[in-house]
Write an enzyme that holds these catalytic residues in place. Structure first.
Site, short mmCIF file in Angstrom:
data_model
loop_
_atom_site.label_atom_id
_atom_site.label_comp_id
_atom_site.label_asym_id
_atom_site.label_seq_id
_atom_site.Cartn_x
_atom_site.Cartn_y
_atom_site.Cartn_z
N PRO A 77 0.84 -1.20 0.00
CA PRO A 77 0.00 0.00 0.00
C PRO A 77 0.88 1.25 0.00
O PRO A 77 1.80 1.36 0.80
CB PRO A 77 -0.79 -0.12 1.31
CG PRO A 77 0.05 -0.99 2.19
CD PRO A 77 0.83 -1.90 1.29
N GLN A 102 -6.37 -1.35 3.51
CA GLN A 102 -5.50 -0.99 4.64
C GLN A 102 -6.11 0.17 5.42
O GLN A 102 -6.45 1.21 4.86
CB GLN A 102 -4.10 -0.60 4.18
CG GLN A 102 -3.17 -0.44 5.40
CD GLN A 102 -1.79 0.10 5.07
OE1 GLN A 102 -1.66 1.22 4.61
NE2 GLN A 102 -0.76 -0.70 5.34
N CYS A 135 3.50 3.81 8.71
CA CYS A 135 3.65 5.11 8.05
C CYS A 135 4.44 6.07 8.93
O CYS A 135 4.07 6.30 10.09
CB CYS A 135 2.29 5.70 7.71
SG CYS A 135 2.40 7.31 6.89
N ALA A 181 7.27 -1.94 -2.94
CA ALA A 181 6.69 -0.61 -2.70
C ALA A 181 7.24 0.34 -3.76
O ALA A 181 6.84 0.30 -4.91
CB ALA A 181 7.00 -0.15 -1.28
#
Length: 332
Positions: free
Chosen positions: A25, A79, A109, A238
Site C-alpha cells: 500500500p 488498509q 507510516c 513498494a
C-alpha cells in the site's frame, strides 16, 4: 529451499493467494489504475492506499472511494489506519460492503501528519493498542487481519518482536515488516536481519502465520535475495514497483529459475499509455493527465536522453499530448 520453492502460494487466514509477490500500500500511488496494471504485470495480491478509520466512520465520500476494487482485482486488502478503537466498529460497517479478502492495519507510516495523531508507526509506542485493534476487527467481521509495521520508533526503541507478539495476541493472520525504524523514513539501508529475526520468532513460538518482507526491493534479484537470506514467506514491492510494474514478472521468473524479460523502450512506451488509459477510465482525461506526470517520470528514470520527453509531459493535458511527447522514446 530450492529455486522452485521460492515462488509459492501463501495463506492469510482462510484466504489462499496464488503467489508470494505483493504490491504494498502506497499513499498517492496504489489507486485502482496502478493496482490494476500491477495485477496485469503479475502481482499476486494488492493493497489499497491507507484508509482512515475515522474518516470511514463519518462516511466521507473520498474515503469510501479509496476502497473501490479494480475490475481485475479478484483478491485485495483494504488498509486501515487509526490511533484508537473508538471509531473502528462504525468504520467496519462502511467497509464490509466492499468485501475485501484481508484487512491490513498500518503501523508503519512515518509521515508526521499521521504519526502526530498516534496512528501509523506511532502505534508501535503502545503495542497493547494493536492487540485491541486486531481483536476488535476479528470480533466484528469474518475477515483475516494482517499488520504492517516497522522495526521500531527509532534506533533506541526497536520493539518489533514485542509488537509482533501483541498483534498475534489479538489474532493477526499475517505480519509484514518494513525493515527500518520510523526515524529512518525511507533512507538506506533496510536491515534485513530483522526480517530473519521475526520469521525465526514465529517459527520458535509455533505461529503458523506468513511473514512478509519490505524494504530495499528495487529489482527482481532483491526479492530472491530477501527470501533466501531471511526466510520470509513473500515480498512486498513498494517504491520498487513505481514506474516499474515489470518487476513482478521479472521476480516470478527469477524465483523460478527462468530467464527474466528485458524491459525495452517499446515496453515502457506501451506501459505508460496503458497506465494512462486506466487513469482516464477512472478519473477522466484532464485529471488523469495531471496525475500521470509523476508516474511517467518514474517510468523514464534511468533512461538516457529523456529530459525533453519529461518536459513535454509536464505540459500534457490530453492523451494525444502524451502520445506525441512519448513518440521519440522508442527511437532513443
Amino acid at each position: 529451499m530450492n529455486e522452485q520453492q521460492l515462488y509459492h502460494p501463501v495463506q492469510i487466514g482462510n484466504v489462499k493467494i496464488a503467489g508470494n509477490l505483493f504490491l504494498a500500500p502506497l499513499a498517492g500511488y496504489t489507486d485502482i489504475p496502478f493496482r490494476s496494471l500491477c495485477i496485469e504485470a503479475g502481482a499476486n495480491f494488492t493493497y489499497t492506499e491507507m484508509v482512515s478509520a475515522e474518516g470511514l466512520s463519518r462516511e466521507g465520500e473520498k474515503t469510501l472511494e479509496l476502497m473501490y476494487r479494480a475490475p481485475n482485482e479478484k483478491q485485495y486488502a483494504i488498509q486501515l489506519f487509526m490511533s484508537n478503537t473508538d471509531s473502528l466498529k462504525q468504520a467496519l460497517q462502511q467497509l464490509m460492503p466492499f468485501q475485501p479478502e484481508v484487512i491490513d492495519i498500518n503501523c508503519g507510516c512515518p509521515v508526521p501528519k499521521v504519526t502526530k495523531t498516534g496512528a501509523g508507526s506511532a502505534m508501535m509506542k503502545t503495542p497493547s493498542l494493536i492487540t485491541d485493534v486486531v481483536r476488535t476487527i476479528i470480533d466484528e467481521v469474518d475477515i483475516p487481519v494482517s499488520v504492517k509495521f516497522r522495526t521500531g520508533w527509532d534506533a533506541q526503541s526497536e520493539n518489533f518482536l514485542t509488537f509482533a507478539q501483541a498483534a498475534l495476541d489479538g489474532g493477526a493472520s499475517a505480519l509484514t515488516l518494513h525493515a527500518r525504524t520510523r526515524s529512518q523514513g525511507y533512507a538506506p539501508f533496510a536491515d534485513w536481519t530483522k526480517l530473519t529475526a521475526l520469521k525465526q520468532y514465529c517459527i520458535e513460538h509455533a505461529y503458523q502465520v506468513p511473514v512478509f518482507g519490505s524494504g530495499d526491493l528495487f529489482a527482481a534479484e532483491d526479492a530472491k535475495r530477501m527470501i533466501e537470506e531471511t526466510g520470509v514467506d513473500g515480498v512486498m514491492f513498494a517504491r520498487g514497483a513505481i514506474g516499474n510494474p515489470f518487476i513482478f514478472a521479472q521476480a516470478k521468473a527469477h524465483l523460478q529459475g527462468k530467464p527474466m524479460i528485458e524491459i525495452t523502450k517499446q515496453m515502457r512506451f506501451e506501459a505508460i499509455l496503458r497506465h494512462l488509459d486506466l487513469m482516464i477510465d477512472t478519473f477522466g482525461e484532464k485529471t488523469a493527465c495531471t496525475l500521470m506526470r509523476k508516474h511517467t517520470c518514474s517510468y523514464l528514470k534511468g533512461v538516457p536522453n529523456t529530459s525533453p520527453i519529461k518536459q513535454a509531459v509536464v505540459q500534457a493535458v490530453k492523451r494525444e499530448h502524451y502520445t506525441q511527447a512519448l513518440s521519440p522514446l522508442v527511437d532513443l
